[in-house]
Enzyme design. Structure first.
Site, PDB file in Angstrom:
ATOM      1  N   LYS A   1      36.788  15.867  42.877  1.00  0.00           N
ATOM      2  CA  LYS A   1      38.095  15.878  42.224  1.00  0.00           C
ATOM      3  C   LYS A   1      38.809  14.573  42.576  1.00  0.00           C
ATOM      4  CE  LYS A   1      41.075  18.422  39.808  1.00  0.00           C
ATOM      5  NZ  LYS A   1      41.563  19.681  40.398  1.00  0.00           N
ATOM      6  N   HIS A   2      39.255  13.865  41.572  1.00  0.00           N
ATOM      7  CA  HIS A   2      39.932  12.588  41.775  1.00  0.00           C
ATOM      8  C   HIS A   2      39.098  11.643  42.642  1.00  0.00           C
ATOM      9  CE1 HIS A   2      43.401  14.091  39.690  1.00  0.00           C
ATOM     10  NE2 HIS A   2      43.559  15.078  40.558  1.00  0.00           N
TER      11      HIS A   2
ATOM     12  N   ASN B   1      41.210   6.914  54.838  1.00  0.00           N
ATOM     13  CA  ASN B   1      40.481   7.357  56.028  1.00  0.00           C
ATOM     14  C   ASN B   1      39.800   8.700  55.737  1.00  0.00           C
ATOM     15  OD1 ASN B   1      41.093   5.271  57.936  1.00  0.00           O
ATOM     16  ND2 ASN B   1      43.187   6.060  58.043  1.00  0.00           N
TER      17      ASN B   1
ATOM     18  N   HIS C   1      37.274   2.286  49.866  1.00  0.00           N
ATOM     19  CA  HIS C   1      38.670   2.103  49.449  1.00  0.00           C
ATOM     20  C   HIS C   1      38.824   2.202  47.941  1.00  0.00           C
ATOM     21  CE1 HIS C   1      39.444  -0.244  53.409  1.00  0.00           C
ATOM     22  NE2 HIS C   1      39.758   1.032  53.537  1.00  0.00           N
TER      23      HIS C   1
END
Length: 532
Positions: free
Chosen positions: A283-284, A426, A532
């Site tokens: 999800k996302h 993180n 990232h």
């Protein structure tokens, strides 16, 4: 500015992909357009009964050097580059007996297809076109007077315009075709340049970096409705995934669907299908549940148990062909996309009952160890890096605590670290028994990620009617080192008994002491997995 209309009376055709060629050329011939062609194109047209001149008639030179030299001649390029309203150019054409060319139809040697097929170095070199790009660029530069067609998909539109305008093509059409032509040669050259850079493998950053792709899909919008978007395939795509996938059913894929599906399939590819079934729910672009199992159904149920709330409207990726049992379970909740290497006919029928659910079949599973590049734009440029091809299976795990992990803990450590590689930094991942039980993603503080993951594990236990958090007795993975002991202690408080992390902090000794005091087993990998 180019003249609004040019009349097409002479066309040069030289194509590798002969799809639709004879019908297109025949239609031109019926309009009285003189046809000129080369090699295999000439043979195809003459065999179809069309009157066509061989390029060697114009150049008065035969094709030579296995066809490497045939169109690189003033009789060709003069006809393409001559400016029609320039008296000196017209005088030069007349003095040398060169006829102007109004329409160029060229598609290039199939370099990308040769590369994709895994052919030899020599085969790839032989499929680098030289004369084709030279002619395309010449015609595209002179689009004020010449139309250039590089895509068989444009044949119908060209014929329709010629028919509607009594044999003429507009300036707008010629500009559009010229833009497409330059984009095609740029993409073609990019594929060659990047292949040679990969073959060379010097490890040095290239002075010039070429990007090129072919439109796979125009998208309604990007991440948000006010953003335009499109999906392009890289030339010679070899890595199985969304670029190789065939959409069997479902509504049109969105930008976010494609981005999330890529993240899901890359994650599930970490699990060898010959060893175990595995499912990743995304999800996302973050995993909200990943699990191994004796079957895809088992793996899916265990992955879903981690966070069924987030899984609603998510992406489901499988490392084995979708079977009926798994399909029946997956369609019980709203799912945006299912992606798998393949699917059984029964599974396809089950998914087919959900008409909006997209089913993608990638045709294979990506190799997580395969090298490659990732690219991200920044203001005024882009960043290029090698793909994170490190696998925990190849890492030398170093036990740094007094207590060594048990075999069970070690297996959960490896599993958790495999997943953490695909969680936005993180990243903290709790795992037990080959399944995630809590995931903390994308927090600015590692301790916040630990707390989030622990909360997810506690909520999952409550849903199952358990009194203890699913994190009890789990292994926890951190994508980067713990800068302080607080994140590790949060994991211990949640019930984790084993920790896997890269190590390398200035406070490693402090973190190790905290682990010893909490009775944890901890290993260092020496490899960070920032995402990232």
């Amino acid at each position: 500015m180019p003249r609004d209309q040019i009349r097409v009376t002479r066309a040069l055709l030289s194509v590798s992909d002969k799809t639709g060629l004879t019908d297109f050329a025949a239609a031109l011939s019926r309009r009285g357009v003189e046809l000129i062609s080369t090699g295999g194109t000439h043979r195809a047209l003459t065999e179809a009964g069309l009157a066509v001149r061989e390029v060697s008639e114009l150049t008065r030179f035969p094709e030579m050097m296995d066809g490497r030299v045939k169109t690189l001649h003033p009789a060709v390029h003069g006809g393409l580059l001559a400016v029609r309203d320039n008296p000196e150019h017209q005088a030069a054409l007349a003095a040398h007996g060169i006829g102007a060319i109004d329409l160029l139809v060229v598609n290039l040697y199939p370099f990308e297809e040769t590369l994709k097929a895994g052919k030899s170095y020599d085969d790839c070199v032989e499929n680098i076109d030289v004369g084709g790009p030279a002619m395309i660029r010449a015609a595209a530069k002179n689009h004020a007077d010449v139309a250039v067609v590089v895509d068989v998909a444009d044949y119908a539109a060209i014929l329709a315009e010629l028919s509607d305008s009594d044999g003429n093509l507009t300036a707008a059409t010629r500009r559009r075709l010229a833009q497409k032509a330059f984009s095609r040669t740029a993409s073609y050259d990019a594929a060659i340049a990047n292949w040679l850079a990969e073959v060379e493998g010097s490890g040095e950053a290239a002075t010039f970096k070429a990007l090129g792709g072919t439109l796979a899909q125009s998208l309604r919008y990007g991440e948000n409705p006010h953003q335009s978007a499109a999906f392009y395939r890289l030339p010679g795509t070899l890595r199985p995934g969304i670029a190789t996938a065939r959409q069997v059913q479902g509504k049109e894929l969105s930008y976010n669907n494609l981005n999330d599906t890529d993240a899901a399939y890359e994650c599930v590819a970490e699990f060898d299908p010959g060893r175990t079934a595995a499912v990743a729910i995304i999800k996302h672009a973050n995993p909200c549940g990943v699990a191994e199992g004796a079957s895809l159904l088992d793996a899916y149920e265990r992955a879903l148990a981690c966070d069924p709330t987030s899984a609603f409207g998510g992406i489901v990726a499988l490392n084995r062909p979708l079977d009926a049992e798994a399909a029946k379970k997956i369609v019980e909740i709203f799912t945006e996309v299912i992606i798998a290497p393949d699917a059984s006919e029964e599974a396809r029928a089950i998914v087919g009952a959900k008409k909006n659910l997209r089913l993608l079949l990638a045709g294979g599973l990506a190799d997580p160890r395969a090298k490659g590049e990732t690219i991200r734009t920044v203001a005024g440029g882009f960043l290029v890096q090698g793909r994170d091809a490190m696998s925990v299976d190849d890492m030398d795990l170093k036990v740094v605590t007094r207590r060594a992990p048990s075999e069970t803990e070690l297996a959960d450590m490896r599993f958790a670290y495999r997943v953490a590689k695909h969680v936005k930094s993180n990243a903290i991942v709790y795992a037990k028994g080959g399944a995630t039980v809590g995931i903390g993603a994308g927090q600015m503080s590692r301790v916040d990620s630990s707390i989030t993951a622990a909360r997810k594990a506690a909520e999952a236990a409550q849903r199952l009617g358990l009194t203890e958090s699913l994190a009890k007795g789990s292994a926890v993975a951190s994508d980067a080192f713990f800068p302080f002991a607080d994140g590790l202690l949060a994991a211990a408080e949640a019930g984790a008994t084993a920790v896997i992390q890269p190590g390398g902090s200035m406070r490693d000794d402090e973190v190790i002491r905290a682990a010893d005091e909490a009775g944890l087993a901890m290993v260092f990998t020496g490899v960070r997995h920032f995402r990232h």
